[in-house]
Structures are given as C-alpha cells and as structure tokens.
Design a protein around this motif. Structure first.
Motif, short mmCIF file in Angstrom:
data_model
loop_
_atom_site.label_atom_id
_atom_site.label_comp_id
_atom_site.label_asym_id
_atom_site.label_seq_id
_atom_site.Cartn_x
_atom_site.Cartn_y
_atom_site.Cartn_z
N LEU A 160 0.84 -1.14 0.02
CA LEU A 160 -0.10 -0.01 0.08
C LEU A 160 0.91 1.21 -0.11
O LEU A 160 1.99 1.24 0.67
CB LEU A 160 -0.93 0.05 1.25
N ASN A 161 0.42 2.31 -0.72
CA ASN A 161 1.07 3.73 -0.71
C ASN A 161 2.43 3.46 -1.30
O ASN A 161 3.13 4.28 -1.17
CB ASN A 161 1.04 4.22 0.80
N LYS A 162 2.46 2.61 -2.25
CA LYS A 162 3.95 2.56 -3.03
C LYS A 162 3.62 2.78 -4.47
O LYS A 162 4.48 2.22 -5.44
CB LYS A 162 4.73 1.25 -2.54
N GLY A 163 2.29 2.98 -4.96
CA GLY A 163 2.14 3.33 -6.34
C GLY A 163 1.16 2.26 -6.89
O GLY A 163 0.78 1.39 -6.34
N THR A 164 0.95 2.67 -8.28
CA THR A 164 -0.05 1.95 -8.92
C THR A 164 0.47 0.57 -9.36
O THR A 164 1.86 0.53 -9.65
CB THR A 164 -0.36 2.81 -10.02
N VAL A 165 -0.23 -0.61 -9.45
CA VAL A 165 0.38 -1.63 -9.68
C VAL A 165 0.13 -2.35 -11.23
O VAL A 165 -1.04 -2.16 -11.77
CB VAL A 165 -0.25 -2.95 -8.85
N LEU A 166 1.11 -2.58 -11.96
CA LEU A 166 1.14 -3.34 -13.32
C LEU A 166 0.78 -4.83 -13.05
O LEU A 166 1.61 -5.41 -12.27
CB LEU A 166 2.28 -2.84 -14.13
N LYS A 167 -0.24 -5.21 -13.60
CA LYS A 167 -0.54 -6.49 -13.29
C LYS A 167 -0.27 -7.52 -14.33
O LYS A 167 -0.51 -7.36 -15.61
CB LYS A 167 -2.13 -6.84 -13.07
N VAL A 168 0.49 -8.48 -14.09
CA VAL A 168 1.15 -9.42 -15.10
C VAL A 168 0.54 -10.79 -15.00
O VAL A 168 0.56 -11.31 -14.16
CB VAL A 168 2.70 -9.43 -15.12
N ASN A 169 0.34 -11.40 -16.06
CA ASN A 169 -0.01 -13.00 -16.14
C ASN A 169 0.20 -13.54 -17.46
O ASN A 169 -0.35 -12.98 -18.49
CB ASN A 169 -1.49 -12.99 -15.69
N ALA A 170 1.24 -14.67 -17.32
CA ALA A 170 1.61 -15.04 -18.67
C ALA A 170 0.49 -15.87 -19.48
O ALA A 170 0.49 -16.01 -20.58
CB ALA A 170 2.52 -16.18 -18.33
N ASN A 171 -0.62 -16.31 -18.59
CA ASN A 171 -1.64 -16.70 -19.48
C ASN A 171 -2.74 -15.82 -19.88
O ASN A 171 -3.90 -16.26 -19.98
CB ASN A 171 -2.54 -17.86 -18.35
N GLN A 172 -2.48 -14.41 -19.69
CA GLN A 172 -3.45 -13.50 -20.22
C GLN A 172 -4.57 -13.16 -19.60
O GLN A 172 -5.47 -12.82 -20.10
CB GLN A 172 -3.62 -13.55 -21.73
N MET A 209 -10.20 -1.97 2.17
CA MET A 209 -9.09 -0.90 2.50
C MET A 209 -8.06 -0.66 1.55
O MET A 209 -7.80 -1.70 0.84
CB MET A 209 -8.65 -1.12 3.97
N CYS A 210 -7.65 0.35 1.42
CA CYS A 210 -6.36 0.83 0.44
C CYS A 210 -5.70 1.79 1.06
O CYS A 210 -5.70 2.15 2.21
CB CYS A 210 -6.99 1.18 -0.80
N GLY A 211 -4.69 2.26 0.16
CA GLY A 211 -3.56 3.34 1.02
C GLY A 211 -3.94 4.69 0.47
O GLY A 211 -4.57 4.93 -1.00
N THR A 212 -3.97 5.58 1.12
CA THR A 212 -4.31 6.91 1.13
C THR A 212 -3.55 7.64 -0.16
O THR A 212 -4.24 8.41 -0.94
CB THR A 212 -4.00 7.81 2.21
N LYS A 213 -2.14 7.40 -0.27
CA LYS A 213 -1.54 8.08 -1.28
C LYS A 213 -1.76 7.43 -2.47
O LYS A 213 -1.35 8.11 -3.58
CB LYS A 213 -0.12 7.91 -0.66
N ASP A 214 -2.03 6.15 -2.64
CA ASP A 214 -2.19 5.77 -4.12
C ASP A 214 -3.23 6.38 -5.00
O ASP A 214 -3.21 6.08 -6.13
CB ASP A 214 -2.42 4.24 -4.06
N PHE A 215 -4.23 7.17 -4.56
CA PHE A 215 -5.07 8.00 -5.18
C PHE A 215 -4.32 8.83 -6.25
O PHE A 215 -4.60 8.75 -7.58
CB PHE A 215 -6.24 8.43 -4.56
N GLU A 216 -3.47 9.69 -5.56
CA GLU A 216 -2.85 10.78 -6.22
C GLU A 216 -1.82 10.15 -7.25
O GLU A 216 -1.79 10.66 -8.36
CB GLU A 216 -2.36 11.64 -5.34
N TYR A 217 -1.27 9.05 -6.90
CA TYR A 217 -0.12 8.67 -7.80
C TYR A 217 -0.87 8.09 -8.87
O TYR A 217 -0.15 8.21 -9.96
CB TYR A 217 0.55 7.15 -7.05
#
Ligand SMILES: [Zn+2]
Length: 466
Positions: A357-369, A435-443
């Motif tokens: 949490l609060n460390k930025g937006t997550v790029l989601k990866v899955n080899a099986n698409q 629940m989520c992180g407060t800072k990630d919205f602005e990121y």
C-alpha cells in the motif's frame, strides 16, 4: 508541504475527494450521475447515442456518452485530431459485489419484516453480517403527464441488518462460519405490526412491503406516491461512511473500492491531463470508459463486452477504414484495483512480485493473459511513470494460486487495441468494507494523466508493428 510524515497535502486532499465521491455513490447509477456532473462542470458536453456524432464533434472539445445510466464514456478530442487518428483509453467498472432486492421482496417470519435479496457478483458475503445497511438505486416513476422517468434514490440511513446467530447457539461459529445464502442471509427491515400484515395498495400490490414503497416514494419527493412507482432496482450497501484510518491516516477504509477507486482516479486523471496545453497539440482522442456489470462477467447491453466502447470509437472514426487503422495507433489501460500483500497471509502471495500500500499503482502481469500487460504496454506506462514521477509496482499471482481477471482481456480481444492491466493495491477485495492506501489515489491520477498527455508522442516512438 509535508503534513503526515511523507504524506503531502495534495495526496491527502485527493483521498478526501475520493471519500466524498464514494460516499455519494452507493450504486452504479449514482457513480454515473456523479461522473456526468463532474465532467459537465469541466465543460464536457452530453452526447446522446441517438444523435449523429459526426456533425457535432470539434477538435479541442470534450464530450460524454451515457448508456442505461450505469455506464459512461467521456472523451476529450485533441486539437490536432482528425478521423483515423488513435485513442488513448482508460477503462474501469462502476459496479461492485452487492445484494439486490428481488422483484418480489416482501417476506416475513416470526414477527419480523424481511426483504428477499439476490447476491450480485462474487462478494465475501460473511462480511455483510451485523452491519447497518442502507438502500439505494434507481426507481421508475410515472409522472403526472404520463411519462415514466428514472429517479436515483439513496435512503441514507441504517435501514436493514443481517444478524449473526449468537455464539451460545452455535459454538462452532469462530472455527467455521458457513451459512445458506437463500435461507440464512435474509435482511431484516423491521418488526411486523397489525398494519404491516394487512397492508396492500389499492391495486392489491403485495410484491414489496408497503412501508418500504412509502419510504422510497417519500425519499424521491412529495409529488411521488407509492402507486406511481412502476419498478425499481435497489441494492444494499454499508451505511457507515468511507473514511481515512490508521495511525498516520495512511489507510482508506471504504466500501466499493473495487472499482470506484480506479473509476475515480481515471476521471480525475482525464481532467488533470487537460490542465496544461498538451490537448492542443494532441492528435489523439483521450477516453475514459466506465462500465457496469464487470462483477458478473460484463455481458450485457452496457457491460464492457457490449458494443458501447466499440460503437463510440467507430462513430468517432468516421469510416470502417479509418476505424481499423486507428485501432492500430491506440492504447487501452484497463484500470481495476489490485491485490496488496496481506501480512497475515503473506504465504498466499508470490515472494518478490507482491505490491504494498502507498507505493504506487500496480502493473498486473499474467503469462496466461488473465491480465493483458506485456512489454509494449510496460514501455508506455514506465515512460508515463518517469515523466510524472509516480511510483509503479508489479503483481504476479503465485503459480499455485488462482488469479483474478478484468475487463482488459475482453476489450483487447474485441478491439485489437494493445492493452495493459493496472490498479491501485488494496486489501479485503470484494468485502462489504475494503481498504487501500491514502497516497495511491494521487499516484494513479498523476500516472494516468501523464499517459494521456504523452501518449500520442510515445506512440510514434515505440515501434512494435511497422
Ligand atoms: Zn474490479
């Protein structure tokens, strides 16, 4: 200005803005109404799908389209755009798992007034027990002039409850809480009295508790009688408001983060991208599309698998030839909340690709698409991250664990537009209260805004297919 440790006032204000948004958006109908008002307040013009788009569009201007009042597509036309040019798109969903009133909801047992509900989507249903629940949705009302008009209603009070069974009567409850979704998951709305047992309306209507119909009609307005309600779609929600939490207000405790979190961020990023002069030089159209029905598979007249986005893009392109050409110079970001590592269940997560949490937006990866992210998309989003200085993280599910999916694969398959999946990290996904992180919205607003502002430039420099 540093207010809370490393939390800036900008980040906190963005999270507070989200709290207002989610608290005013108990249903997809409210999400779309609030987004439409937001876009309108920033100069966007409403475009009916019944109109001819071609003659109405102007470079440099912004528009939005609504379908079923539960899906919305907003777009800003670049100053240098011409038919056949590409689209930079962020797509999200407006719905969340919930309970929905059955078409005949009136039930009673042992002196209680109850309402029959259906489950919508894949919720963590045990989280709905012992909560103060409110009711909201859309109501079709027959007006005096004979027209039948939709009204949104939000009965913002603790109206219903699904009580647990006392521990004294079920000693196993802490070890294994299981329940029948039809018979043991029925909300209580009151106690019966002589009146409520007998009460029916003049037409003999017994589908819903008359007291509930009266409450809904009063909520809509003094002009509306219970008899004028033709039909409604009402869903339950947590009455408790979303708020900041944690010792440094580093958490957001909220219902419906999936996916009002990214729906909010996407809309704010489109507006934020218009704050400089970049739209004047943009030869693309910037699009934010927010769809209903993701939680139940997206197959409906307004879900992501409908022709909503396709038809808007095709009509903006002007001709079939233009349409197929511009699909190849477009890019789509599927923005849906992501899984943050859970400290009590850390073994359920892959050891080095687990977001925090609060460390930025997550790029989601899955080899099986199951997620669409590939090198093409990562190149674009990493560049946007560099330009905006917004941090990004990556998520990969464990090989021995199931993996979620999003509207990304569906939209990519339907349009052929290269697509990437991302989202802000969160815990308790699909719980009544997440629940989520407060800072990630602005990121995420900064990241997606940089994507919009720089996509047309990046598209020319990142060569995949000649
Ligand atoms: Zn979602």
């Amino acid at each position: 200005m540093q207010l809370y440790g490393k939390m800036t006032a900008t980040a906190k204000n963005r999270a507070l803005e989200f709290l207002k948004f989610v608290n005013a958006s108990p249903t997809p109908y409210h999400v779309v109404k609030n987004l439409a008002e937001y876009y309108k307040s920033h100069g966007f013009q409403y475009l009916s799908e019944k109109q001819d788009f071609g003659s109405l569009l102007e470079a440099g201007k912004s528009y939005y389209v609504v379908r079923n009042q539960s899906s919305i597509v907003a777009f800003s036309v670049g100053g240098k755009w011409k038919p056949g040019n590409g689209f930079s798109i962020v797509a999200t969903h407006t719905d969340s798992p919930t309970l929905r009133l059955k078409p005949k909801s009136r039930k009673s047992a042992n002196g209680y007034m109850q309402v029959g509900v259906e489950q919508y989507g894949g919720g963590i249903w045990h989280s709905w027990f012992d909560r103060d629940l409110s009711l909201a949705g859309r109501v079709m009302v027959e007006e005096k002039d004979g027209r039948i008009v939709q009204h949104n209603v939000h009965i913002d009070r603790p109206l219903l409850r699904i009580p647990t069974l006392a521990i004294h009567l079920d000693r196993t409850a802490n070890a294994s809480f299981s329940f029948n979704l039809e018979t043991e998951f029925t909300p209580l709305i009151g106690l019966e009295n002589e009146l409520s047992k007998e009460e029916t309306f003049e037409n003999g209507e017994k589908a819903h508790h008359p007291a509930l119909l009266s409450l809904i009609s009063r909520e809509i307005g003094t002009e509306v009688s219970p008899e004028s309600i033709v039909d409604f779609e009402l869903i339950l929600g947590d009455y408790e408001k979303a708020r900041l939490g944690g010792i440094h207000e580093e958490f957001v405790f909220s219902p419906r983060l999936d996916n009002q979190g990214m729906t909010f961020s996407a809309s704010r990023s489109l507006i934020s991208s218009l704050s400089d002069k970049s739209l004047e030089n943009d030869d693309c159209i910037r699009v934010v599309a927010s769809f209903d029905h993701e939680e139940i598979g997206s197959v409906s007249a307004q879900g992501a698998e409908s022709n909503l986005l396709l038809s808007v893009l095709e009509r903006l392109s002007g001709s079939t030839e233009n349409f197929y050409r511009c699909m190849r110079t477009s890019f789509l970001v599927s923005a849906d909340m992501a899984h943050a590592v859970h400290p009590n269940y850390a073994s359920k997560y892959e050891s080095i690709n687990s977001p925090e949490l609060n460390k930025g937006t997550v790029l989601k990866v899955n080899a099986n698409q199951r997620y669409m992210t590939n090198s093409h998309g990562i190149t674009i989003l990493k560049r946007a991250a560099q330009l905006s200085k917004a941090p990004v993280q990556v998520f990969v599910a464990r090989n021995d664990s199931p993996c979620g999916s999003t509207i990304g694969p569906k939209l990519a398959a339907m349009t052929g537009i290269p697509t990437l999946d991302l989202g802000n990290p969160m815990l308790s996904m699909h719980s009544c209260r997440e629940m989520c992180g407060t800072k990630d919205f602005e990121y995420s607003v900064q990241l997606l805004s940089a994507f919009f502002q720089n996509f047309s430039d990046m598209e020319k420099k990142i060569i995949v297919d000649e």
